[in-house]
Design a protein around this motif. Structure first.
Motif, PDB file in Angstrom:
ATOM      1  N   ALA A   1      -6.789   0.802   6.883  1.00 19.26           N
ATOM      2  CA  ALA A   1      -8.146   0.318   6.630  1.00 19.26           C
ATOM      3  C   ALA A   1      -8.115  -1.157   6.262  1.00 19.26           C
ATOM      4  O   ALA A   1      -8.870  -1.978   6.773  1.00 19.26           O
ATOM      5  N   ARG A   2      -7.187  -1.484   5.390  1.00 17.14           N
ATOM      6  CA  ARG A   2      -7.098  -2.863   4.929  1.00 17.14           C
ATOM      7  C   ARG A   2      -6.646  -3.786   6.070  1.00 17.14           C
ATOM      8  O   ARG A   2      -7.077  -4.922   6.165  1.00 17.14           O
TER       9      ARG A   2
ATOM     10  N   PHE B   1       0.785  -1.228   0.000  1.00 19.61           N
ATOM     11  CA  PHE B   1       0.000   0.000   0.000  1.00 19.61           C
ATOM     12  C   PHE B   1       0.817   1.277   0.000  1.00 19.61           C
ATOM     13  O   PHE B   1       0.680   2.126  -0.872  1.00 19.61           O
TER      14      PHE B   1
ATOM     15  N   GLY C   1      -9.570  -4.670   8.080  1.00 20.52           N
ATOM     16  CA  GLY C   1     -10.611  -5.466   7.437  1.00 20.52           C
ATOM     17  C   GLY C   1     -10.186  -6.836   6.974  1.00 20.52           C
ATOM     18  O   GLY C   1     -11.019  -7.618   6.539  1.00 20.52           O
TER      19      GLY C   1
ATOM     20  N   ALA D   1     -12.550   2.995  10.488  1.00 19.80           N
ATOM     21  CA  ALA D   1     -11.889   3.536   9.305  1.00 19.80           C
ATOM     22  C   ALA D   1     -12.268   4.992   9.117  1.00 19.80           C
ATOM     23  O   ALA D   1     -11.442   5.822   8.721  1.00 19.80           O
TER      24      ALA D   1
ATOM     25  N   PHE E   1      -9.584 -10.503   6.272  1.00 20.74           N
ATOM     26  CA  PHE E   1     -10.282 -11.676   6.778  1.00 20.74           C
ATOM     27  C   PHE E   1      -9.603 -12.976   6.359  1.00 20.74           C
ATOM     28  O   PHE E   1      -9.175 -13.774   7.195  1.00 20.74           O
TER      29      PHE E   1
ATOM     30  N   LEU F   1      -3.465   5.519   5.534  1.00 21.49           N
ATOM     31  CA  LEU F   1      -4.897   5.300   5.775  1.00 21.49           C
ATOM     32  C   LEU F   1      -5.390   4.051   5.065  1.00 21.49           C
ATOM     33  O   LEU F   1      -6.137   3.251   5.633  1.00 21.49           O
ATOM     34  N   LEU F   2      -4.981   3.889   3.816  1.00 21.99           N
ATOM     35  CA  LEU F   2      -5.397   2.707   3.068  1.00 21.99           C
ATOM     36  C   LEU F   2      -4.874   1.443   3.737  1.00 21.99           C
ATOM     37  O   LEU F   2      -5.596   0.465   3.933  1.00 21.99           O
TER      38      LEU F   2
END
Lengths: 278, 305, 336
Positions: free
Chosen positions: B231-232, B179, B235, B281, B237, B227-228
C-alpha cells in the motif's frame, strides 16, 4: 520464566546468514545513503551547523514537528489498541469492511490525504463548518498538523497489535479468571503485558512516520514560520536556495533526534519484555 | 519471550463446585466483557475510525465523482494515467519482494537470537520511517546524481539511476523498508523458539524447519506486512517526486500524476486517480480477506495453537 | 504454504509482464519546464512539431517535465537530461550554468530579449464585487484584509509579489528601504496561509474560501476563472506591478550528447516566431513581440511596470538582498 538457556538457543541455525542479509541490505539501502547526509552536512563546519540549527525558526519547527508527532502517536496508540481489541475479540456488523479500510492511509498519496483533510476541516468543510463556530480551528493551525499526522500513521498500532492479540492465548485468561482474577485484573495483568511490546513498536513506528511526514501537512498547516511550519518544509526551503549543506544539516539533526528517540523506545520495549519474562 | 506453551492447558481443569453454573458459561463470561462495555468499546473504536479514516476517504470519493461518472472514467482512461499505473505497479513489484526477503531475514535473526546491539539494529531498521520522504529522495541524489559520489562513473557508462526506473524503485524500497521486518519482529518474539527447537530436535534441517514450522506460524503477520508495504509503495509521493524527473508518460507514478492533475485544477480527475489507488489497495485487502476466509480453519487452529 | 504461493504468483506475473524494456529508439526532445507552463506547451509542442516536419520531414517527439521552477533546475543540475529549460525565473537557469556548467553563463545573450520570449505580471484576484474595496497595494496592508500569497522562498509567484509590494512602497512619496520593509512586514502580517506553490495558494483562496485577495500571475487568472467559477472572482490591476520574464535556454551539454543541439535551438527560436508568440498570447502570457502584444490588448491591457533588473541590476542581487538565508524576507516573516 524463560525456559531457554543460551546454550540451547545456539541450536537454531541461520544466525550468520540472516544477520548477514540484514546488515548488508540495511547498509546498502539505508546506512550508506544516510551517511551521505551527515557527510554533506559536515561540510558546513561546526559554526555553520550551529548557525543553521540554532536559529529560532529551526528550533520552533523541531518543537512543533516532534511535539505534534508525539501527540499523534499517543492518540494512535490509545485508539489503535482499542480498534485492534475490538477487531480481534468482538463480532459486529461491518467489521470486515472497517478492517479492510485500516491500511488505506498508506495507499493514499500523502498529498491527497492532506487535500482531503484540509477540505474537511477548512471553515467551509464538512467538519470545519461545525468546529469553527465553536472556536476550534484545525486547518491552517498547528492542530491541523496533529490531525494529518494521526491520519497518515493510523495503521501502525492497529496492525502491529492485531496479530499479537490474536496470538495471545485465551487459555491464560481463562486460567487467570479461574484463579479468581476479575476481568479488569485479567486485562491489565495478563493481556496488556503480552501486547505491550507490540504496542510500543506500533507507537514508535507511528511516531517516526509522523516526524518525517511532509506531503499532507503542508496543505493543512498554513506553514506560518514559528507557528505552523514543520521541519521538513525548512529542508525544502533550503533546497530551493540550492543550499544542500544547510538542507542536509537540518535533515541530519532530525535524523539524530528521531534515531535517539527510537532507540530509547526500543530499549524500553526490550526492558519490559525482559522484566516480564523474569 | 513468550508465555510458556503448556499444551496441557488446552483441557482446562474442572472448575471448583463453588462456581456453581456450568463451566462453559462461566468460562465465556470470564474472558469477555459485559455487553455494555463491549458495545461502548466497539462504539468508540468505530467512532474514531469514522472520524479519522472513513470521512477523509468519503470526501476523496465524493470529490472524484463530483463531475459525474464520465469525468471519472475518462480520467482513468488517459494514456498518462495508464503509464503511471504501470510504473507504480513496477516499482511496487521490485520493492515488495526485496523488502520481504529482508524482512524475514531480519526478523529471524532478531527474534530467534540474543546478541549485543540488537536494539540498535531495530532502531536502525525503523529509521527510514522517520526520514522525511524528501530527504529519502535526496540521499539518492547525493549518491547517484550528476555531482554525486557515483555520478561521474554512472554517466561514463551511461547508466541511469535517478530520473529513471531504478531511482524510483530505490526510493520506494527506502520508504517501505521497515514494514515487513517490523510486522514480523514482535510476532516472532512473542512466539519464541520452542516450536523450532522441537522440529530441530526431531531432526529437521534448518531450512525445512523454517519452511514447515516458522512460516506457517508467521504467515498472517507476513501477509499484513506485505499488504502494508505494498500500500505504501503505491502511495509514496515525496521521495519518488525527488528522483522521478516528472517526465510525463515516462517517469510519473500515480501519486505524481495526481499532483499534476491537481495543479491543473482538475480536482475531480485528481481525486478519481486517487480513488483508483485506494481501490488498488482495496484489491490486495480483498485478497487478504479471501485468504482469511478460505483458510479460516487453519487460522483458527494457528490462533488456538 | 499454499497461501504464500497464491500471494506471490500474481506478483511474479506482474513483474515479468511489465519488464524493463524502457529503451526508446530515437531520443525525444526533453523540455524541463516550470509548473504552470503545461497549458502553453500543450498547444506549443504540436505546432512546433508540425512546423519542423514541414521544414525537415522529420517526425519528432517532445517530452515535457513540469514542476516547481527551482526543483526542476535542481533536477537538471543533478542529471535530468533536459535539452531545453523553460523557466519563470532567470535565477534557476543561472544556477544550472554556474553549478553544473551545462550551458554558458552568458546564456541570456543567446536569444532575443534576454532569452525571454514571454512574460507575465502580478495581479490581484478578489471576490466577486470586490467587497473589501481593494484597488491598490496600500489596500492590502489595511487591518482586516486577508491575502493569500505563496511562500516567496518556494515559489516564483511569491517572490515577484513580494518584490512588487516592496517597489510600490519605495516609490511612494517619502518612501525608503526602511518604509518599504515596514510596508511589506505589514503586508505579510495579513497573510494567514503560506502555501508552498502558486497553484496551492489559488486552491486555498478559491476552494477553502480563505482570504480576500489572491496575488498571482496574469496568465493564471483565466484558468482560475474557468476552472474554479467565472462568477466568483474579479481582477484588480494595481498601479504598479512587476514584469516577470519567462526565460528559455538550450542545455547545451545534454542536447549535444543526445544529438539534439540543432533541434533544441530551433525549438527555442520557434518561441520567437509569430506563430509561437500567438500561442503565448492565446494562453494569456504576454509575448515579447510588441506587435503581437498589441493585437491582444483587449485581453492583455497596458500595465505600469518595473523589472527586477531595473531595480536591482540583476536577479541574483535581488535574491541576495531579499531571499537568501537570513535576508530581509526571513527577518520579516520570523518577526511577524
Amino acid at each position: 520464566m524463560n525456559p531457554f538457556k543460551p546454550k540451547q538457543r545456539r541450536a537454531i541455525p541461520g544466525f550468520g546468514l540472516t544477520l548477514g542479509i540484514t546488515l548488508s541490505y540495511l547498509s546498502l539501502i539505508v546506512l550508506i545513503p544516510l551517511a551521505g547526509v551527515y557527510f554533506k552536512a559536515a561540510g558546513l563546519g561546526w559554526d555553520g551547523l550551529l548557525h543553521t540549527l540554532g536559529s529560532a525558526r529551526v528550533l520552533a519547527s523541531l518543537k512543533l514537528t516532534f511535539g505534534s508527532a508525539l501527540i499523534a502517536a499517543l492518540f494512535n496508540a490509545f485508539f489503535g489498541l482499542l480498534v485492534a481489541w475490538v477487531f480481534v475479540r468482538y463480532q459486529f456488523p461491518g467489521k470486515r469492511l472497517f478492517d479492510a479500510f485500516i491500511d488505506l492511509p498508506f495507499a493514499l498519496p500523502t498529498a491527497v490525504a492532506g487535500i482531503a483533510l484540509t477540505a474537511l476541516y477548512a471553515g467551509n468543510g464538512w467538519l470545519g463548518q461545525y468546529l469553527e463556530p465553536l472556536g476550534i480551528q484545525v486547518a491552517y493551525h498547528p492542530l491541523g498538523v496533529v490531525v494529518a499526522m494521526t491520519f497518515i500513521s493510523l495503521p501502525f498500532v492497529v496492525r502491529t497489535v492485531e496479530p499479537v492479540l490474536a496470538e495471545a492465548e485465551k487459555e491464560l485468561e481463562e486460567a487467570a479468571a479461574t484463579l479468581g482474577a476479575g476481568r479488569w485484573i485479567t486485562v491489565t495483568r495478563v493481556i496488556l503485558p503480552s501486547v505491550w511490546p507490540a504496542l510500543l513498536t506500533g507507537f514508535a513506528l507511528a511516531f517516526a512516520r509522523a516526524v518525517g511526514e511532509y506531503g499532507s501537512i503542508i496543505f493543512i498547516a498554513g506553514n506560518i514560520p514559528m507557528v505552523s511550519e514543520i521541519t521538513p518544509l525548512l529542508i525544502i526551503i533550503k533546497l530551493e536556495e540550492f543550499d544542500y549543506a544547510g538542507a542536509t544539516a537540518i535533515a541530519a539533526a532530525m535524523l539524530t533526534l528521531s534515531f535517539l528517540l527510537l532507540l530509547l523506545i526500543n530499549l524500553f520495549q526490550a526492558w519490559t519484555r525482559r522484566s516480564r519474562n523474569r | 519471550m513468550s508465555q510458556p506453551r503448556d499444551h496441557s492447558l488446552q483441557d482446562p481443569p474442572a472448575l471448583p463446585p463453588e462456581f456453581g453454573t456450568g463451566p462453559l458459561v462461566r468460562k465465556n463470561s470470564a474472558i469477555t466483557e459485559p455487553a455494555w462495555v463491549r458495545w461502548l468499546l466497539i462504539g468508540s473504536a468505530l467512532g474514531f475510525l469514522s472520524l479519522f479514516l472513513l470521512l477523509p476517504l468519503a470526501s476523496v470519493f465524493t470529490e472524484a465523482l463530483r463531475d459525474g461518472w464520465g469525468t471519472y472514467v475518462s480520467a482513468l482512461r488517459e494514456p498518462d494515467a495508464y503509464s503511471a499505473v504501470k510504473l507504480t505497479l513496477l516499482a511496487a513489484a521490485i520493492a515488495v519482494p526485496l523488502n520481504l526477503v529482508f524482512g524475514v531475514a531480519a526478523a529471524w535473526c532478531i527474534a530467534k537470537f540474543e546478541f549485543r546491539g540488537k536494539q540498535l539494529l531495530i532502531s536502525l531498521i525503523d529509521l527510514p520511517f522517520s526520514v522525511s520522504p524528501v530527504v529519502a529522495g535526496l540521499v539518492y541524489v547525493l549518491i547517484f546524481g550528476a555531482h554525486g559520489w557515483a555520478g561521474g562513473w554512472l554517466a561514463e557508462h551511461d547508466i541511469k539511476i535517478i530520473f529513471a526506473v531504478p531511482g524510483i524503485a530505490l526510493a520506494t524500497i527506502f520508504v517501505t523498508f521497515p514494514f515487513i521486518a517490523r510486522e514480523l519482529i514482535p510476532l516472532m518474539q512473542e512466539q519464541g523458539t520452542d516450536d523450532e527447537q522441537a522440529a530441530l530436535t526431531l531432526g529437521a534441517g534448518g531450512f525445512r524447519t523454517f519452511w514447515r514450522v516458522t512460516l506457517p506460524n508467521i504467515k498472517w503477520g507476513l501477509l499484513y506486512g506485505v499488504l502494508l508495504c505494498n500500500a505504501r509503495a503505491f502511495g509514496e509521493f515525496g521521495a519518488v517526486s525527488v528522483v522521478s524527473g516528472h517526465i510525463r508518460g515516462q517517469t510519473n507514478t500515480l501519486p505524481l500524476h495526481i499532483e499534476i492533475l491537481y495543479n491543473e485544477y482538475a480536482f475531480a480527475a485528481a481525486f478519481a486517480v486517487a480513488s483508483l489507488l485506494a481501490a488498488l489497495a482495496l484489491v490486495t485487502l480483498a485478497l487478504k480477506t479471501f485468504l482469511e476466509w478460505r483458510y479460516a480453519d487453519q487460522l483458527a487452529a494457528a490462533r488456538r495453537h | 504454504m499454499r497461501t504464500l504461493k497464491t500471494l506471490l504468483k500474481p506478483l511474479l506475473i506482474v513483474t515479468a509482464g511489465l519488464g524493463f524494456g524502457q529503451a526508446l529508439a530515437a531520443e525525444p526532445l526533453l523540455n524541463v519546464s516550470y509548473d504552470v507552463a503545461r497549458g502553453v506547451y500543450k498547444d506549443f509542442n504540436p505546432a512546433f512539431a508540425a512546423d519542423w516536419k514541414a521544414k525537415t520531414g522529420q517526425e519528432i517527439k517532445i517530452e515535457q517535465s513540469h514542476g516547481g521552477s527551482s526543483k526542476q533546475a535542481r533536477a537538471v543540475i543533478d542529471g535530468l537530461q533536459a535539452d531545453v529549460v523553460t523557466m519563470n525565473n532567470p535565477l534557476d537557469i543561472d544556477a544550472i550554468a554556474e553549478r553544473a556548467g551545462l550551458l554558458p553563463k552568458d546564456w541570456q545573450k543567446k536569444l532575443p530579449n534576454n532569452s525571454a520570449p514571454s512574460w507575465s505580471a502580478i495581479l490581484f484576484v478578489v471576490r466577486k464585487g470586490n467587497p473589501k474595496g481593494i484597488k491598490d497595494w496600500n489596500d492590502l496592508v489595511k487591518p482586516g484584509v486577508k491575502l493569500v500569497i505563496p511562500n516567496p522562498k518556494t515559489s516564483g509567484n511569491g517572490r515577484y509579489s513580494y518584490l512588487a509590494a516592496w517597489e510600490y512602497a519605495k516609490r511612494q512619496p517619502g518612501g525608503s528601504e526602511a518604509s518599504a520593509k515596514d510596508f511589506v512586514s505589514r503586508l505579510f502580517a495579513n497573510v494567514p496561509v503560506l502555501d508552498t506553490g502558486g497553484r496551492g495558494a489559488t486552491t486555498t483562496f478559491a476552494q477553502r474560501d480563505i482570504g480576500d485577495v489572491l496575488l498571482t500571475f496574469e496568465n493564471e487568472v483565466r484558468l482560475i476563472k474557468e476552472e474554479l467559477g467565472p462568477e466568483k472572482f474579479d481582477v484588480v490591476i494595481p498601479s504598479l506591478t512587476v514584469r516577470a520574464d519567462n526565460p528559455v535556454a538550450v542545455v547545451e551539454k545534454y542536447a549535444a550528447r543526445k544529438g539534439n543541439a540543432a533541434l533544441a535551438r530551433a525549438y527555442l527560436e520557434y518561441h520567437y516566431s509569430d506563430a509561437g508568440q500567438e500561442i503565448f498570447a492565446k494562453n494569456d502570457l504576454r509575448p515579447s513581440n510588441e506587435a503581437v502584444l498589441k493585437k491582444y490588448a483587449a485581453n492583455l491591457p497596458p500595465l505600469n511596470l518595473f523589472s527586477v533588473e531595473q531595480s536591482y541590476g540583476s536577479w541574483a542581487a535581488a535574491q541576495k538582498i531579499h531571499f537568501a538565508d537570513g535576508a530581509l524576507f526571513d527577518q520579516i516573516i520570523s518577526a511577524r
